[in-house]
Each structure stands twice: as C-alpha cells, then as structure tokens.
Write an enzyme that holds these catalytic residues in place. Structure first.
Site, PDB file in Angstrom:
ATOM      1  N   ASP A  24      -2.762  20.244  11.322  1.00  0.00           N
ATOM      2  CA  ASP A  24      -1.681  20.933  12.025  1.00  0.00           C
ATOM      3  C   ASP A  24      -0.855  21.727  11.015  1.00  0.00           C
ATOM      4  O   ASP A  24      -0.802  21.383   9.839  1.00  0.00           O
ATOM      5  CB  ASP A  24      -0.805  19.891  12.745  1.00  0.00           C
ATOM      6  CG  ASP A  24       0.009  20.516  13.863  1.00  0.00           C
ATOM      7  OD1 ASP A  24      -0.120  21.732  14.111  1.00  0.00           O
ATOM      8  OD2 ASP A  24       0.792  19.773  14.492  1.00  0.00           O
ATOM      9  N   ASN A  72      -6.818  24.328  23.146  1.00  0.00           N
ATOM     10  CA  ASN A  72      -6.611  25.496  22.277  1.00  0.00           C
ATOM     11  C   ASN A  72      -7.077  26.817  22.913  1.00  0.00           C
ATOM     12  O   ASN A  72      -6.776  27.894  22.401  1.00  0.00           O
ATOM     13  CB  ASN A  72      -7.287  25.319  20.908  1.00  0.00           C
ATOM     14  CG  ASN A  72      -6.548  24.349  19.998  1.00  0.00           C
ATOM     15  OD1 ASN A  72      -7.146  23.707  19.143  1.00  0.00           O
ATOM     16  ND2 ASN A  72      -5.232  24.231  20.164  1.00  0.00           N
TER      17      ASN A  72
HETATM   18  C1  FPP Z   1      -3.431  23.704  13.812  1.00  0.00           C
HETATM   19  O1  FPP Z   1      -2.496  24.565  13.283  1.00  0.00           O
HETATM   20  C2  FPP Z   1      -4.768  24.161  13.539  1.00  0.00           C
HETATM   21  C3  FPP Z   1      -5.704  24.465  14.481  1.00  0.00           C
HETATM   22  C4  FPP Z   1      -5.464  24.362  15.920  1.00  0.00           C
HETATM   23  C5  FPP Z   1      -6.996  24.994  14.107  1.00  0.00           C
HETATM   24  C6  FPP Z   1      -7.637  24.362  12.930  1.00  0.00           C
HETATM   25  C7  FPP Z   1      -8.564  25.320  12.417  1.00  0.00           C
HETATM   26  C8  FPP Z   1      -8.866  25.521  11.128  1.00  0.00           C
HETATM   27  C9  FPP Z   1      -8.404  24.714   9.977  1.00  0.00           C
HETATM   28  C10 FPP Z   1      -9.697  26.707  10.857  1.00  0.00           C
HETATM   29  C11 FPP Z   1     -11.026  26.386  10.424  1.00  0.00           C
HETATM   30  C12 FPP Z   1     -11.910  25.849  11.454  1.00  0.00           C
HETATM   31  C13 FPP Z   1     -13.149  25.441  11.105  1.00  0.00           C
HETATM   32  C14 FPP Z   1     -14.091  24.835  12.083  1.00  0.00           C
HETATM   33  C15 FPP Z   1     -13.638  25.596   9.732  1.00  0.00           C
HETATM   34  P1  FPP Z   1      -1.565  25.374  14.276  1.00  0.00           P
HETATM   35  O2  FPP Z   1      -2.150  26.718  14.444  1.00  0.00           O
HETATM   36  O3  FPP Z   1      -1.382  24.592  15.535  1.00  0.00           O
HETATM   37  O4  FPP Z   1      -0.256  25.433  13.453  1.00  0.00           O
HETATM   38  P2  FPP Z   1       1.231  25.529  14.017  1.00  0.00           P
HETATM   39  O5  FPP Z   1       1.485  24.251  14.764  1.00  0.00           O
HETATM   40  O6  FPP Z   1       2.036  25.636  12.775  1.00  0.00           O
HETATM   41  O7  FPP Z   1       1.283  26.742  14.880  1.00  0.00           O
END
Ligand code: FPP
Length: 239
Positions: A24, A72
């Site tokens: 996250d 998502n």
């Molecule tokens: C959460 O951060 C992250 C995700 C929902 C996506 C995770 C994806 C990756 C690490 C990219 C790589 C994927 C692969 C399969 C290699 P957020 O976007 O919810 O952060 P925020 O809460 O700060 O908005």
C-alpha cells in the site's frame, strides 16, 4: 542497528514459512514527490524485486504479494493498464534473473479478466519457473478473498461433495499448493485486511508498517522477520 548486526540476531530456526505483503502507499509515495501515481507503482514493482531477493537470501519459502484486488477495477483505466503492464514486466524480469531457477512463480486470482498479452507473459513465466525449489513467488492478481471462497463453494457443490471439511475447503481455494501465511505485512500505516486471503489468515500474525511500499528494501524485510520472531504464536492454546 544496521543490516549486518540485525542479521546476526536473526533466528534461522524460527523463520516465517510464508510471508505475505499487502502493498500500500504507492500513490501517496509518488504524490508526495510531485510525481504521477503510475511512477509510484513502477517503484513499487522495483521494491517487489528487492523484497523477493531479500526473502530468498533470508531463506523464506513462500512470499505473496497483493498486486491487484477485485476492487481495484474501480481505478482509472490508465492506472489499471499500467499495473498490468508492470505485472508482465515484473514476471518477465524474474525469469531473467540469475536466481530464476530457484524460484517458482505462481498466481492466485481470476487472471482471465486480464489483457491477453499479460495473461500469456505470466503463463510463460510460470511455465519457465515450474521446477523452482527454493521459494514460491505468489502474485495475487484480480484476487478477492470473498470471491475465492464463493468459487470454492460453487466448485464443491459442482463436484457433488456434501460432507465438507476445512481441509476440503482449503483444497478448493486458489492457495491449495501454499501454506497459510505466517506473517502478513501491510505498508503505509493502514490497518485493514482489504479482502486478502480471508480463509488463510485465521492464525496469521499481522505487522503494519508506516513506510510506503516503494521504500521497502532488504532491511525492511529483516525488520518484518525480526518482529515475527518476537511474537508468541499460540493458535488458541495455553502455553
Ligand atoms: C497500493 O498502492 C498498490 C496497488 C493497489 C498496486 C500494487 C501494484 C504494484 C506494486 C505494481 C506492480 C505490480 C506487479 C504485479 C508487479 P495505492 O495505489 O493504493 O497507494 P495509495 O493508497 O497511496 O493511493
């Protein structure tokens, strides 16, 4: 304490077998730097590589990453497309590493909803690493814990089983070839489960870290393992 001295206190007889990460904070990390959210995901994918390498080095047997949840899909399309591109890039990259023979890439979730090209690249990466013995790298993609349980129940009904046990349910989950996570780590200060491995987490330890996911490195992984080693797991017993 530095990485070296911390490593000395690591008890290699008390490692979590299965370490799971709810990643996250990619978006917040990027926004704080005045960058687009996609940049945060890219650096998040780089952090995943660092974490895979750290886990291999510390002797972890199974590592799971929550990369894309069934919820998502509510995100902007360009962000979703970008995450799938990164998923392809990440899987391909892992098959090209010098340790690629040591790992086995697996996935949980409904990949049929992903772009065909992404599905193909991930399927190839799984095939290429099928004999990896040291560590499983498990990617949860388009995964939701409740959907998984619904799928399992429907398949159990379809197979005509009417004497359902906990073991049978486990066998019908995506995770049938994995152990339950011993430690679940969530980054970025949020303290929730977000529909991740609901059935499998019955006795998991949880560790919530303030750091955003793109800042994770080997030292963070070591901190997670050391924290786990402080816990007293009782599984409901009195010890
Ligand atoms: C959460 O951060 C992250 C995700 C929902 C996506 C995770 C994806 C990756 C690490 C990219 C790589 C994927 C692969 C399969 C290699 P957020 O976007 O919810 O952060 P925020 O809460 O700060 O908005």
């Amino acid at each position: 304490m530095g990485l070296f001295s911390k490593k000395k206190v690591l008890d290699t007889n008390k490692l979590p077998r299965h370490l799971a990460f709810i990643m996250d904070g990619n978006g917040r990390w990027a926004t704080a730097k005045g960058m687009p959210r996609t940049y945060g995901h890219r650096e998040g994918a780089n952090a995943m590589i660092r974490v895979v390498e750290a886990c291999l080095d510390f002797g972890i047997k199974e590592v799971s990453f929550f990369t894309f949840s069934t919820e998502n899909w509510k995100r902007p399309k360009n962000e979703i497309d970008y995450i799938f591109e990164l998923a392809s890039e990440f899987s391909k990259k892992l098959t090209e590493k010098e340790y690629s023979n040591d790992i086995k890439i697996m996935t949980i979730g409904d990949l049929s909803a992903l772009p065909e090209e992404t599905q193909k690249i991930i399927a190839d990466a799984k095939q290429q690493t099928i004999n990896g013995q040291k560590m499983i790298v498990n990617l949860a993609i388009n995964y939701g814990g409740r959907d998984e349980i619904v799928m399992a129940v429907n398949n159990i009904i379809k197979d005509g089983i009417n004497n359902v046990t906990k073991e049978i349910i486990s066998q019908y989950l995506y995770t049938k070839d994995l152990s339950d996570p011993d430690l679940v780590v969530r980054s970025s200060g949020e303290q929730r489960v977000s529909n991740f491995m609901l059935y499998q987490m019955a006795y998991s330890e949880f560790y919530f870290i303030k750091k955003h996911w793109p800042d994770f490195n080997k030292d963070t992984v070591l901190d997670c393992i050391l924290e786990y080693q402080k816990r007293n797991r009782r599984f409901g017993e009195v010890k």
